[in-house]
Design an enzyme around this catalytic site. Structure first.
Site, PDB file in Angstrom:
ATOM      1  N   GLY B 224       0.841  -1.192   0.000  1.00  0.00           N
ATOM      2  CA  GLY B 224       0.000   0.000   0.000  1.00  0.00           C
ATOM      3  C   GLY B 224       0.877   1.243   0.000  1.00  0.00           C
ATOM      4  CB  THR B 453       3.897  -4.414   7.943  1.00  0.00           C
ATOM      5  OG1 THR B 453       2.654  -5.033   8.359  1.00  0.00           O
ATOM      6  CG2 THR B 453       3.566  -3.162   7.158  1.00  0.00           C
ATOM      7  N   GLY B 494       1.018   0.918  13.310  1.00  0.00           N
ATOM      8  CA  GLY B 494       0.230  -0.308  13.333  1.00  0.00           C
ATOM      9  C   GLY B 494       0.571  -1.213  14.490  1.00  0.00           C
ATOM     10  CD  GLN B 583       7.850  -3.294   6.925  1.00  0.00           C
ATOM     11  OE1 GLN B 583       7.807  -3.384   5.706  1.00  0.00           O
ATOM     12  NE2 GLN B 583       7.044  -2.512   7.592  1.00  0.00           N
ATOM     13  CE  LYS B 646      11.463   5.350  20.429  1.00  0.00           C
ATOM     14  NZ  LYS B 646      12.726   6.096  20.323  1.00  0.00           N
ATOM     15  N   GLY B 649       8.007   0.732   9.716  1.00  0.00           N
ATOM     16  CA  GLY B 649       7.580   0.646   8.322  1.00  0.00           C
ATOM     17  C   GLY B 649       8.081   1.766   7.440  1.00  0.00           C
ATOM     18  CD  GLU B 650       5.094   5.400   7.420  1.00  0.00           C
ATOM     19  OE1 GLU B 650       4.621   6.321   6.765  1.00  0.00           O
ATOM     20  OE2 GLU B 650       4.607   4.993   8.485  1.00  0.00           O
TER      21      GLU B 650
END
Lengths: 180, 687, 292
Positions: B224, B453, B494, B583, B646, B649-650
């Site tokens: 996504g 993820t 998430g 990830q 924490k 994913g980004e």
């Protein structure tokens, strides 16, 4: 000459994962849509319908192809293997096992295509087909080092970026390096 | 101890066997196919939709268009008010839809729909001095557009530069697909979404239905990266409308080309950075001025300047965001919205400052560590950036970094670059249910999403750990709005959000079992974390990291390759080492694309993104990804949440493009301030 | 959409004569993109997969190879790589391995895209295209005359491409292609080069840098004259550079999504210089083939 129907439907008979299938379909149907929409084999994925992502890769008569660029009606009598047909009964294909163990995917959407493509890579290397990065064009077999795998797997995009895992999985399944 | 173990993905075997069903792949009797017709102008009104020829095609069931489509209850968000008005706000907007028995028929009939327009002139090009620039009321998610504090003082060393980033498209591998099924007045939507519950709420409001009558299912989502967030994309709304209209289940699959106009993208930016510092590299004043675009259909103000509010110590700092409202597709979230483009600018400017001061870029960052969060004044829950930088420098061999433009190996110039990374670590309220199943195993339910993820696996580990049982005895159910409420997969929140609720539910169940004296089937415990989250202590919670890159620039062709990248992260407790690495590395790969190959090019004349397919929008392929690795500090953060995680994913994409850009500078001696750094842009500046 | 399935070449020609709008399809890698995107809805498709001879190649009496239009790239790489090294090098960069298993030189010729990878090596090696119609029979079209415009060729509506004829390499051949990625690249531009030592000549082919693939005649003549064919002395760096400049001069590129005109000219000069350098080195080493 055998003239195709002027109507838009034609009967297509082909073997999918070892099973004879016979289906009447629109002549415009791609092999990918035939598999997904008509035969219920949704393992092969549609990522671009353009031959640019590889998510639809299947094996046709033993060779990896983009099912989105294959017209179903042109595949009378073809032998098609999809991701659903890679395992030997309950025994996963060594590549399937290696993909799980090396975390060679995240979202999993490109994975069926990566797997079918990887099956093709092992076969092509065993036949000695050189790639763009093959140094010795005269060798009988191709050693599947990381550079060879990366090049040969570049028709399969993984937006999650699982490429290092994919390379590791294929190396493992290739027996640590050489396929002959 | 299951937490942290490198467990295989729990749905891994389903994925490699081709058994995992993504949206639109469910088998439903009587399904038909819808195809969207898109606007061929960028601004104006639909005058008429002539569907005569399309309807005449055998197998066509219906054609929907403005004036001939079911009404929506809420039309306040223009992007989602599909077919509710004649207005066209961007090229590619959905203006009609064809529903047919088969996909082939629908696609054929789609071409026969004749749409006529009253075309108004369009404005689709963001420029740094666009006359329509305005200050939005707030920037995403809910922050002030401008901040300013402290007095500017004369600086010994100053950097004043502007960086430019193009539009980027998320391009998850699974194009957005929806299968909409009405049963009476109940709607079930199998939809590729990052948040089944939030999607349900949004769609129920649009359709004017109570949320109980809408169910959204997304067991497997093919990526996504923000594009399947909430609010939904218009295709989900269209699928629901088509299915209601024809009274049959409808499948609507967005094509890859359509994704470039209807499923979101990252805004292009112009970012001016001004940094004044002392000769020893201590920042006195720092300014970050952001110019971005938004669509006229819906405002989205990407928060690119927020990183400068919290990253480094300074006596004075100022950040601003200005937007131009253009006749362009709706921009939205893409992996690390705000932080990703913002840190490209900030970390590139820091590299320029390091050069101007004659200080090593790693050392420069260390010198500007703040004691508290400069933005909120709160203490950091933990901030281990310096350790990341030092460990990375050691592992990467940073001490062998050459002077800019001096290392030549054959026909390549070689260089190294570094950049810092950061991403907020928040959590949202969630609910979870833990239950003893009939066979004595445990079932944990939450409307979480696994978009790749590893959430399903991590939640299984969290539950097993809390219950004190092996993971094999725990089954986690996610991806269905009928399950206890979970927020969407976004903002790297998430696992913190869902995991927290799962932890509490499992702790409660474990206590219940102890009280009861055994794991009696049917025993259950429901948890809701909203109270705990509301009462969290005041800390600035962020993950940190350091990105290192080595590049090789071909002196003749300008081609750039990246033989090595290393990311070192301090991102709280890692729930599963194997999946976490994937990830981080995945984010870095996307950062590699951002730096060197990805760019959505706006066609000024027609108002759409020209290179709207994967043949022309170049995401990295396997052969582009050479030695990318990620490591992390053991960093449980007790102030973040009870799990100490924490979110990961980004942060992997944050700073990656800056590290590569800084490495290109180190290799060539020239500073490139526009992404992607392409061969044509490099060539004129090579020796 | 009608689907025609001739089982012989004669039937295929007859069908094409009957329905000149029918689009021939073999591997499908070009045609299917058009179909899937509904860019083009032909009245009929002419499936050539049952015309077995199109997927074969042979050695002709004139010493040339005759390669059927439907021989996929993968087989050119595997079976003809030694004799058509330039074409095989180009074939190894076409799309992805999956596309190379299906895509054909015939399809590339039929599409006549300036970015098609097979064109530069065909031009450099003096290939001829064998086309045929039921009405007028066979004609041979030199590659240099085949491409007539962007995605346009000398093929008449009632004609089909049957094969291409090309002499096996008698000297080193090279192919170079530039793109932003390491693989899966549509050429920003490309360059093919063949040395023809027996008549002391050089062949070239430029891709993606003009409305049609084309040769760089001036560069060919210049280098042929400067190279020390008999004495086999090393290549003068200045000659290589000049060759590159002349090759770029033959191009007429545009700015597009993949690259700027300016960059294409630069890249062409680089590729021409490099390929000549590599090929000459091979020549000095006595080798006929080499790889990039």
């Amino acid at each position: 000459m055998e003239r195709g129907e002027t109507a838009v439907r034609a009967e297509i008979a082909l073997r999918v994962n070892g099973e004879e299938r016979r289906v009447v379909a629109d002549t415009r149907t791609s092999l990918l849509d035939l598999l997904r929409e008509r035969l219920g084999l949704t393992g092969s994925k549609k990522g671009c319908d353009h031959g640019q992502c590889g998510a639809c890769t299947v094996l046709v008569d033993g060779r990896r192809v983009n099912a989105c660029l294959a017209l179903a009606v042109a595949h009378q009598g073809a032998d098609v293997v999809t991701v659903e047909g890679l395992a030997d009964g309950d025994e996963p294909h060594p590549l399937q096992r290696a993909f799980v163990e090396n975390d060679a995917f995240q979202c999993g959407y490109c994975t069926p295509g990566q797997l079918c493509s990887a099956v093709g890579v092992l076969a092509e290397a065993a036949r000695g087909w050189p790639s763009h990065v093959t140094a010795d064009l005269a060798a009988d077999g191709v050693e599947l080092d990381e550079a060879e795998i990366r090049e040969r797997m570049s028709g399969n995009i993984c937006r999650c970026g699982a490429y290092p895992g994919i390379v590791a999985a294929i190396r493992e399944a290739a027996g640590g390096g050489t396929a002959r | 101890m299951e937490l942290g173990a490198p467990l295989d993905r729990v749905e891994g075997w389903d994925k490699v066997a081709g058994r995992a069903r993504y949206s639109g792949e469910q088998r439903v009797a009587g399904v038909c196919h819808a195809v969207a017709v898109q606007a061929e102008i960028a601004h104006g009104e639909v005058l008429a939709v002539d569907a005569t020829a399309a309807r005449a095609v055998p197998g066509v069931i219906d054609v929907l268009a403005y004036g001939d489509a079911p009404a929506l209850a809420d039309t306040s968000d223009f992007e989602l008010a599909v077919l509710q008005s004649p207005r066209v706000a961007y090229r590619g907007q959905i203006v009609a839809a064809v529903v047919a028995e088969t996909l082939e028929i629908a696609r054929h009939a789609q071409r026969l729909v004749r749409v006529t327009y009253d075309e108004l002139g369009h404005d689709v090009e963001l420029t740094p001095d666009h006359p329509g620039l305005y200050r939005p009321e707030k920037i995403s998610p809910d922050d002030p557009p401008d901040t300013g504090e402290g007095e500017e003082t004369p600086a010994e060393v100053s950097v004043d530069v502007t960086y430019e980033t193009p539009a980027f498209h998320n391009n998850p591998m699974e194009p957005h697909a929806t299968l909409a099924v009405w049963e009476g007045d109940h709607l079930t939507l199998y939809d590729s979404t990052q948040g089944a519950a939030a999607q349900r709420d949004a769609l129920a409001a649009l359709l004017g239905m109570p949320a109980e009558r809408v169910r959204v299912v997304a067991h497997h989502v093919g990526g996504g990266f923000g594009s399947k967030g909430v609010p939904p994309r218009p295709n989900s709304v269209l699928a629901a409308l088509c299915a209601r209209r024809v009274g049959r289940p409808v499948k609507l699959a967005v094509t890859r080309q359509q994704m470039f106009s209807i499923t979101g993208y990252r805004t292009p930016t112009f970012q001016r950075m001004r940094i004044g510092a002392s000769k020893d590299g201590r920042i006195a004043d720092i300014e970050h001025h952001v110019i971005e675009q938004t669509s006229t259909a819906r405002e989205f103000a990407e928060q690119s300047g927020v990183v400068t509010r919290m990253m480094y110590a300074a006596r004075a700092r100022r950040t601003t965001h200005r937007l131009a409202r253009l006749d362009v597709p709706v921009n939205s979230w893409m992996r690390a919205p705000g932080e990703c483009p913002g840190m490209y600018a900030l970390e590139s400017a820091m590299d320029e400052l390091a050069e101007a001061c004659g200080i090593d870029p790693v050392e420069l960052r260390i010198r500007n560590e703040p004691e508290r969060d400069p933005d909120s004044g709160n203490p950091f829950s933990s901030r281990r950036l310096v350790e990341c930088l030092r460990l990375g420098a050691e592992r990467f061999g940073w001490s062998s970094r050459p002077e800019p433009g001096t290392r030549r190996e054959g026909r390549h110039l070689v260089g190294m670059g570094v950049a810092a990374a950061t991403y907020p670590a928040a959590a949202r309220p969630a609910q979870a249910l833990a239950r003893v199943a009939d066979d004595g195993s445990f079932t944990v339910s939450i409307a979480a999403a696994d978009i790749g993820t590893g959430a399903r696996t991590a939640l299984t580990q969290i539950a097993a750990d809390a219950l004190g049982v092996p993971v094999a005895r725990v089954r986690v159910e996610i991806g269905d709005s009928a399950l206890p409420y979970g927020p969407l997969a976004g903002g790297s929140m998430g696992n913190a959000s869902w995991g927290w609720a799962v932890l509490r539910a499992c702790e409660g169940l474990r206590d219940g079992i102890a009280r009861y004296g055994g794991a009696e089937p049917g025993l259950e415990c429901r948890a809701d974390t909203s109270g705990e989250i509301k009462n969290q202590e005041a800390y600035a919670r962020h993950s940190f990291g350091a990105q290192f890159a080595e590049v090789r620039v071909d002196v003749d062709s300008g081609e750039i390759r990246v033989p090595r990248m290393l990311g070192v992260f301090a991102a709280g407790r890692v729930m599963n080492a194997r999946l976490a690495r994937s990830q981080f590395v995945g984010g870095m790969v996307m950062g590699l694309g951002m730096a060197l190959t990805e760019e959505s090019r706006m066609d000024r004349e027609f108002g759409d993104y020209l290179n709207h397919d994967l043949a022309q929008y170049h995401v990295p392929v396997n052969a582009d990804v050479l030695g990318i690795d990620a490591i992390w500090l053991d960093d449980p953060d007790p102030h973040a949440n009870p799990l100490g995680g924490k979110g990961i994913g980004e942060i992997g994409i944050v700073g990656a493009a800056a590290a590569i850009g800084n490495a290109v500078h180190n290799a060539t001696g020239h500073r490139f301030r526009r992404l992607p750094i392409s061969p044509p842009s490099v060539i004129p500046h090579l020796p | 959409m009608e689907f025609l399935r001739p089982t012989s070449w004669g039937e295929a020609l007859a069908a094409k004569a009957d329905a000149p709008g029918a689009v021939p399809i073999a591997g499908g890698t070009d045609v299917m993109v058009e179909l899937n995107f509904d860019k083009h809805r032909p009245e009929a498709l002419l499936d050539l997969n049952r015309v077995g001879e199109l997927a074969t190649w042979s050695e002709e009496e004139d010493g040339r190879l005759r390669v059927g239009a439907a021989v996929p790239y993968a087989r050119i790489i595997g079976e003809l790589g030694g004799r058509l090294p330039g074409l095989a090098m180009a074939a190894r960069t076409v799309g992805s391995p999956q596309i190379r298993n299906r895509g054909t030189v015939g399809g590339n010729l039929g599409a006549a895209s300036p970015a098609g990878d097979s064109h530069p090596p065909l031009l450099a090696a003096d290939a001829e295209i064998e086309v045929e119609s039921a009405a007028r029979g066979t004609r041979m079209i030199p590659a240099g005359e085949f491409y007539t415009g962007v995605k346009r060729s000398a093929l008449a509506p009632d004609e089909l491409i049957r094969a291409f004829h090309v002499r096996p390499a008698e000297g080193p051949q090279q192919f170079s292609k530039i793109g932003t990625r390491n693989a899966m690249v549509i050429a920003v531009c490309s360059f093919g080069l063949a040395l023809h030592p027996s008549d002391q000549r050089i062949g070239t082919g430029i891709g993606s840098a003009a409305p049609t693939p084309r040769r760089a005649f001036e560069a060919e003549e210049y280098a042929a004259g400067e190279l020390d064919w008999a004495g086999r002395s090393p290549l003068d760096e200045r000659v290589a550079r000049r060759f590159g400049e002349l090759a770029a001069r033959a191009a007429a590129p545009i700015d597009d999504v993949r690259g700027t005109a300016e960059y294409r000219l630069h890249a062409l000069s680089v590729m021409a210089r490099r390929t000549l350098t590599w090929a000459w080195k091979d020549y000095l080493n006595g080798g006929a083939t080499a790889c990039a």
